[in-house]
Design a protein around this motif. Sequence first.
Motif, PDB file in Angstrom:
ATOM      1  N   PHE A 198       0.828  -1.210   0.000  1.00  0.00           N
ATOM      2  CA  PHE A 198       0.000   0.000   0.000  1.00  0.00           C
ATOM      3  C   PHE A 198       0.861   1.259   0.000  1.00  0.00           C
ATOM      4  CE2 PHE A 198      -2.943  -3.082   1.766  1.00  0.00           C
ATOM      5  CZ  PHE A 198      -4.156  -2.724   1.208  1.00  0.00           C
TER       6      PHE A 198
ATOM      7  N   HIS B 216       1.503   7.878   5.935  1.00  0.00           N
ATOM      8  CA  HIS B 216       1.327   7.073   7.146  1.00  0.00           C
ATOM      9  C   HIS B 216       2.604   6.343   7.537  1.00  0.00           C
ATOM     10  CE1 HIS B 216      -2.815   7.928   8.026  1.00  0.00           C
ATOM     11  NE2 HIS B 216      -3.119   7.758   6.752  1.00  0.00           N
TER      12      HIS B 216
ATOM     13  N   PHE C 251      -0.063   5.195   0.762  1.00  0.00           N
ATOM     14  CA  PHE C 251      -1.188   6.011   1.209  1.00  0.00           C
ATOM     15  C   PHE C 251      -0.999   7.483   0.834  1.00  0.00           C
ATOM     16  CE2 PHE C 251      -0.605   2.549   4.350  1.00  0.00           C
ATOM     17  CZ  PHE C 251      -1.752   1.831   4.073  1.00  0.00           C
ATOM     18  N   GLN C 252      -2.136   8.168   0.734  1.00  0.00           N
ATOM     19  CA  GLN C 252      -2.100   9.593   0.376  1.00  0.00           C
ATOM     20  C   GLN C 252      -1.228  10.398   1.347  1.00  0.00           C
ATOM     21  OE1 GLN C 252      -5.988  11.312  -0.053  1.00  0.00           O
ATOM     22  NE2 GLN C 252      -5.254  13.383   0.241  1.00  0.00           N
ATOM     23  N   ARG C 253      -1.413  10.126   2.656  1.00  0.00           N
ATOM     24  CA  ARG C 253      -0.630  10.869   3.653  1.00  0.00           C
ATOM     25  C   ARG C 253       0.531  10.034   4.179  1.00  0.00           C
ATOM     26  NH1 ARG C 253      -5.418  14.086   6.879  1.00  0.00           N
ATOM     27  NH2 ARG C 253      -6.054  15.356   5.106  1.00  0.00           N
TER      28      ARG C 253
ATOM     29  N   PHE D  72       5.655   5.857  10.297  1.00  0.00           N
ATOM     30  CA  PHE D  72       5.626   5.853  11.758  1.00  0.00           C
ATOM     31  C   PHE D  72       6.625   6.891  12.266  1.00  0.00           C
ATOM     32  CE2 PHE D  72       4.698   1.414  10.425  1.00  0.00           C
ATOM     33  CZ  PHE D  72       3.354   1.432  10.736  1.00  0.00           C
ATOM     34  N   ASN D  73       6.091   7.930  12.879  1.00  0.00           N
ATOM     35  CA  ASN D  73       6.955   8.986  13.410  1.00  0.00           C
ATOM     36  C   ASN D  73       7.865   8.409  14.480  1.00  0.00           C
ATOM     37  OD1 ASN D  73       6.085  11.157  11.892  1.00  0.00           O
ATOM     38  ND2 ASN D  73       4.307  11.468  13.200  1.00  0.00           N
TER      39      ASN D  73
END
Lengths: 374, 248
Positions: free
Chosen positions: B91, B97, B93-95, B99-100
């Motif tokens: 995947f 995602h 994703f648009q943003r 992991f900070n």
Amino acid sequence: MLTFALKILLSNRGKLITALTGVIFSLVLVNVQGGLYMGLIHKASLLVDHTDADIWVGKRLVENVDLASDIPIEWLNRLRGLQGVVLADPYIVQPGIASLPDGGFETLWIIGIDPSSKIGAAWNVDEGGETYVYRPDSITIDRLDARKLGYAQIGDVVEISGHRAKITGFTDGVIGFMTTPYVFTSIDSARQYARIREGYCSYFLVQAADGVNVDQLSEEIRHLVPGASVYTADEFRQISQDYWMNRTGIGISFGLATVLGLLVGLLMVAQSLYALALDHVADFATLKAIGAENGQILQVVLVQAAFIAVIGTLIGMGIVWVAETYCSTPLAPIEIPPVLRIGGIGLVAAICLVASVLPFQRLRRIDPAIVLQG
Amino acid sequence: MSQQIILSSGIEKTYRSGSIKTSVLHGIDMEVLRGECVFLVGPSGSGKTTLLSILGCILSPDRGLLRILDHDVSTLNTKEKARFRRENIGFVFQRFHLFNGLRAWENVKVALDLLGYPSRTAQAESRRLLDLVGLSDRAEHRSSQLSMGQRQRVALARALAGDPELILADEPTASLDAESGLSAMKTLNRLAKSLGKTVVVVTHDSRIFSLADRILHLVDGRINESTAEQRALALNRAGQTVSANDVR
């Protein structure tokens, strides 16, 4: 996944500290409360614990070592002739009253020792040796109790029940459950200080020969002196401790405080892990979207809980060590047996395990579709 | 090995909120072949994201047949779908995602951890994938230290983790400026072609239509392949730069 779990946890210092505080609080409370309880309850059987007797013979239905009644010494002859008995001597444990220089009074607990065997003699003797056993009208008291007798010093004379008593020694940290000062002296002097009639004492202390079955010997003594209560040292220790447990409810109060502490710790850990999960809903949704199963999500939460448990335990046990080393006193001893330490760690592990259920219940319901919704 | 990666027939999806029902997909029939790069386009609310979620085994269709990689995924339970996603679908994703707090390579490694890779192998593979997307020099950076374009490339490396057959990208250029968006999309296209991956992209961005092999237009929950986007795609391939609006 380990890195993921730990970095999420470490990136939220506030919640980590709150959770660690919960664990530390619970662990310290369980150990210190438990240690204080053990220390206190051991004081209830202090004389039994520090007397080298295998069997205690006292007045019928005696319930506590400190609360004895008189028994006739003539019974002693029946015991001394019994096979398997190597020593049987009288022992006095009775209250007396000291008159203080300022006109006040202080109740004392007079402990009378037979000079021939010195069984039941004072322990932790700091100064003065065994003089008090041999010299008439001599006593040894605990250094901490000197204050109660007008800051008495070695060589000072006090009046107990109208009789002269010279302080010839000090013990260190011999404080009973009732905190009434123990006064160790010879059995003859004790009879005067406690106003016990000639021919009477409080207990017979019996030592059994090597290899003799103490339970069996106790049974034989019961038949010989039917008017007495006969207990092995272990039995009498338990009876003395149970007396204060049942009469005062200290077990319930200590236990309740500990349970409340555990509950508070549980809530703090659960709340922190839950808030942490809420802060990272998007991360967990992403994990699910890329294929994490609920079992793998549970692993993440359990790793976080385990980390909190381990670090909290290390810090907590450090604090417990400091409390035990620097805060334990003869008046309020902190005695932490290994089983309590291990049990405390087990409870903390259980707390963290239970606390991880709440965030997991939230995380397992997260819909991974939210990461595809912009 | 079947050339058919996705086959759907009569897929329907309705959302329910209390007594309100919103029908989103009305009988979607589509086929995506191995190695194809298919774009799903359409106006907001047309059902693109819902369809992508169904193709990604995140949502289940209410009706219809869906076969992905020869598996009837419409009958899988939640656990089986998670496993299928993990093993077969990547995947983007648009943003992003990401992991900070995790380094770039650690972000990629998470996907490999889920697949049960040994830690050392996963670490080496993560760095190799970052190298593939041109980010080997940023492997130790945390996502907050990366530009938007670099983050999207880390997300792309994560999508490639475990060598999935199918890559699903949700508006991969929406959070990027024009240049970064085109660059990221070109990287995705290049890698997909070279590695033989099949790609389905949901996008509004007509500037990247030229990178599609085929464009499916979704309107009111139905697919229409014969659209302005298809004509724009043909013209773009012929060397003319036009948008779908120009040919409407």
